[in-house]
Design a protein around this motif. Sequence first.
Motif, PDB file in Angstrom:
ATOM      1  N   ILE A  56      48.410  49.160  30.031  1.00 48.94           N
ATOM      2  CA  ILE A  56      49.260  48.399  30.954  1.00 48.94           C
ATOM      3  C   ILE A  56      49.173  48.992  32.357  1.00 48.94           C
ATOM      4  CG2 ILE A  56      51.678  47.888  31.513  1.00 48.94           C
ATOM      5  CD1 ILE A  56      52.135  47.588  28.466  1.00 48.94           C
ATOM      6  N   ARG A  57      49.218  50.328  32.438  1.00 50.73           N
ATOM      7  CA  ARG A  57      49.120  51.003  33.737  1.00 50.73           C
ATOM      8  C   ARG A  57      47.792  50.680  34.412  1.00 50.73           C
ATOM      9  NH1 ARG A  57      49.824  55.953  31.753  1.00 50.73           N
ATOM     10  NH2 ARG A  57      51.902  55.624  30.958  1.00 50.73           N
ATOM     11  N   ARG A  58      46.701  50.716  33.622  1.00 51.66           N
ATOM     12  CA  ARG A  58      45.373  50.448  34.173  1.00 51.66           C
ATOM     13  C   ARG A  58      45.273  49.014  34.692  1.00 51.66           C
ATOM     14  NH1 ARG A  58      40.979  48.007  32.934  1.00 51.66           N
ATOM     15  NH2 ARG A  58      41.670  47.378  30.869  1.00 51.66           N
ATOM     16  N   VAL A  59      45.768  48.057  33.918  1.00 48.81           N
ATOM     17  CA  VAL A  59      45.709  46.655  34.330  1.00 48.81           C
ATOM     18  C   VAL A  59      46.578  46.429  35.559  1.00 48.81           C
ATOM     19  CG1 VAL A  59      46.343  44.301  33.636  1.00 48.81           C
ATOM     20  CG2 VAL A  59      45.125  45.788  32.046  1.00 48.81           C
ATOM     21  N   ARG A  60      47.744  47.045  35.589  1.00 52.33           N
ATOM     22  CA  ARG A  60      48.639  46.901  36.741  1.00 52.33           C
ATOM     23  C   ARG A  60      47.992  47.431  38.010  1.00 52.33           C
ATOM     24  NH1 ARG A  60      53.752  49.608  35.397  1.00 52.33           N
ATOM     25  NH2 ARG A  60      54.167  47.717  34.224  1.00 52.33           N
ATOM     26  N   GLU A  79      44.802  47.716  38.572  1.00 48.16           N
ATOM     27  CA  GLU A  79      43.695  46.825  38.915  1.00 48.16           C
ATOM     28  C   GLU A  79      44.214  45.569  39.631  1.00 48.16           C
ATOM     29  OE1 GLU A  79      40.533  44.151  36.431  1.00 48.16           O
ATOM     30  OE2 GLU A  79      40.921  46.188  35.713  1.00 48.16           O
ATOM     31  N   LEU A  80      45.303  45.004  39.134  1.00 46.86           N
ATOM     32  CA  LEU A  80      45.884  43.818  39.781  1.00 46.86           C
ATOM     33  C   LEU A  80      46.391  44.142  41.179  1.00 46.86           C
ATOM     34  CD1 LEU A  80      47.807  42.169  36.808  1.00 46.86           C
ATOM     35  CD2 LEU A  80      45.738  41.341  37.924  1.00 46.86           C
ATOM     36  N   LEU A  81      47.014  45.314  41.327  1.00 46.14           N
ATOM     37  CA  LEU A  81      47.489  45.709  42.656  1.00 46.14           C
ATOM     38  C   LEU A  81      46.318  45.892  43.622  1.00 46.14           C
ATOM     39  CD1 LEU A  81      50.347  48.208  41.757  1.00 46.14           C
ATOM     40  CD2 LEU A  81      50.584  45.939  42.787  1.00 46.14           C
ATOM     41  N   ALA A  88      45.727  43.780  46.962  1.00 40.18           N
ATOM     42  CA  ALA A  88      45.545  44.439  48.257  1.00 40.18           C
ATOM     43  C   ALA A  88      44.267  43.949  48.920  1.00 40.18           C
ATOM     44  CB  ALA A  88      45.516  45.960  48.061  1.00 40.18           C
ATOM     45  N   ASN A  89      43.216  43.750  48.132  1.00 42.74           N
ATOM     46  CA  ASN A  89      41.964  43.239  48.698  1.00 42.74           C
ATOM     47  C   ASN A  89      42.138  41.823  49.219  1.00 42.74           C
ATOM     48  OD1 ASN A  89      40.621  45.599  48.154  1.00 42.74           O
ATOM     49  ND2 ASN A  89      39.742  44.888  46.226  1.00 42.74           N
TER      50      ASN A  89
END
Length: 63
Positions: free
Chosen positions: A45-49, A51-53, A57-58
């Motif tokens: 969950i931390r990794r996906v979060r 990545e989404l952030l 940002a991009n």
Amino acid sequence: MVKVATYFGMSLAAFVFWQSMDKVHVWIALRQDEKQERLEKEAEIRRVREELLRQQANQNDSY
């Protein structure tokens, strides 16, 4: 007779103790497995979060 009864009692007690320790070990192993699965899910969950952030940002930078 007393020796036989004592031997039988001690054997029964050892058997009950052995069985209860077996159940305790199984319970501990299951708890550890559940804890490991929970930690792996939290890490995913931390990794996906993150990545989404990063993607968000991009996208904000491109505007």
